[in-house]
Design a protein around this motif. Structure first.
Motif, PDB file in Angstrom:
ATOM      1  N   SER A   4       6.528  35.378  86.656  1.00 44.84           N
ATOM      2  CA  SER A   4       7.045  35.168  85.304  1.00 44.84           C
ATOM      3  C   SER A   4       7.973  33.970  85.225  1.00 44.84           C
ATOM      4  O   SER A   4       8.031  33.281  84.204  1.00 44.84           O
ATOM      5  N   HIS A  34       1.548  38.607  79.230  1.00 48.11           N
ATOM      6  CA  HIS A  34       2.647  37.640  79.318  1.00 48.11           C
ATOM      7  C   HIS A  34       2.174  36.211  79.046  1.00 48.11           C
ATOM      8  O   HIS A  34       2.826  35.450  78.322  1.00 48.11           O
ATOM      9  N   ASP A  37       1.247  35.729  75.355  1.00 45.58           N
ATOM     10  CA  ASP A  37       2.459  35.568  74.540  1.00 45.58           C
ATOM     11  C   ASP A  37       3.022  34.157  74.665  1.00 45.58           C
ATOM     12  O   ASP A  37       3.455  33.562  73.673  1.00 45.58           O
ATOM     13  N   LYS A  38       3.021  33.626  75.908  1.00 44.59           N
ATOM     14  CA  LYS A  38       3.541  32.264  76.103  1.00 44.59           C
ATOM     15  C   LYS A  38       2.640  31.241  75.412  1.00 44.59           C
ATOM     16  O   LYS A  38       3.133  30.283  74.797  1.00 44.59           O
TER      17      LYS A  38
END
Length: 293
Positions: A4, A34, A37-38
């Motif tokens: 992350s 994740h 979303d980025k």
């Protein structure tokens, strides 16, 4: 392995798109959420900055580095997040994603490519609404979904078959008639795929077909499909698929015929010969190790 901290440092929108495809191939659903979303945050930030500059009559944001339309990145981030959430059984959140990419016409300044992307994601939203209905056990919609697949783009065939098989396995339904509808198209597939996403779909439809037959105690069919899937996984260098299909075959090998076991052993011997080819001082002759000197 997904990191992350590294993700936070990535600003290249095209790279984030490639990362999503890679994690889909590896079936890492949490990582996909994740990264999606980025990607969504990144394209939203770029789009909003461009809109602000236009309002102030300033030079627009340079989007030449983007390989696709802005609409594509909005839609793709939401589609991939929705798929990951679906795989994690969070159907309510997956439906929220579908609602968002079902209508991307609000994006201003779309060229023809962008408008085509908006229409494409609208079609994907319709398909994935059927998917969630079936996975939730609403099998009454199966005839509609079968017709939808018939009428849809060719790329919807394998995802559609996967959905039909997943819903049948989860809810213990017989879907032979639906599979028969696409028998000719499935038989015509040759496994000549290059993208990670298409390889994943091709191998997974074979894996689920084997599971479906095992659940019906059609052991011979299931093991023949497993052998085909193992051979194609090896050919397409799909380690993710090979591992789970190999485990499936071994677990039910007591039902295998002598011919099926011979085919399985021959495949593994071929793989072993290949991986040992570059080993110095050792050679595999098909049954034992011998000195290569």
């Amino acid at each position: 392995m997904f990191n992350s901290a590294v993700l936070e440092s990535i600003t290249d929108i095209n790279l984030l798109t490639d990362m999503l495809r890679a994690e889909f191939s590896l079936e890492d659903w949490e990582a996909m959420v994740h990264i999606a979303d980025k990607l969504h945050y990144s394209i939203k930030k770029l789009y909003e900055e461009d809109q602000l500059r236009q309002a102030k009559e300033q030079p627009r944001v340079d989007t030449k580095r983007l390989k696709r339309s802005v609409a594509f990145y909005f839609g793709y981030s939401l589609v991939m997040k929705g798929i990951a959430l679906q795989k994690m059984d969070d159907y309510a959140a997956a439906r929220d994603c579908i609602e968002k990419y079902s209508e991307l016409g609000w994006i201003s300044g779309l060229d023809e490519e962008g408008k085509e992307d908006v229409a494409h994601f609208k079609m994907i939203a319709a398909a994935n609404t059927y998917v969630l209905n079936l996975l939730e056990g609403n099998m009454e919609t199966l005839p509609e979904y079968v017709q939808f697949i018939h009428n849809a783009e060719e790329e919807e065939l394998l995802p559609g078959i996967i959905t039909i098989l997943e819903s049948a396995l989860v809810h213990n339904h017989n879907v032979d008639w639906a599979l028969d509808e696409f028998g000719a198209e499935l038989d015509a597939l040759d496994g000549e795929y290059e993208t990670e996403v298409n390889i994943r779909y091709y191998i997974d439809h074979l894996y689920l077909m084997a599971l479906y037959n095992l659940k019906k105690a059609n052991y011979s069919n299931a093991l023949n499909i497993s052998l085909k899937a193992l051979g194609m996984s090896d050919k397409l260098k799909d380690d993710t698929g090979y591992k789970k299909i190999n485990a499936l075959f071994v677990s039910f090998s007591e039902h295998a015929t002598k011919e099926q076991l011979n085919e399985y052993n021959a495949l593994n011997n071929k793989i072993l010969e290949r991986v040992l080819k570059d080993e110095k001082g050792i050679k595999y002759d098909g049954s034992s190790f011998v000195s290569a000197r």
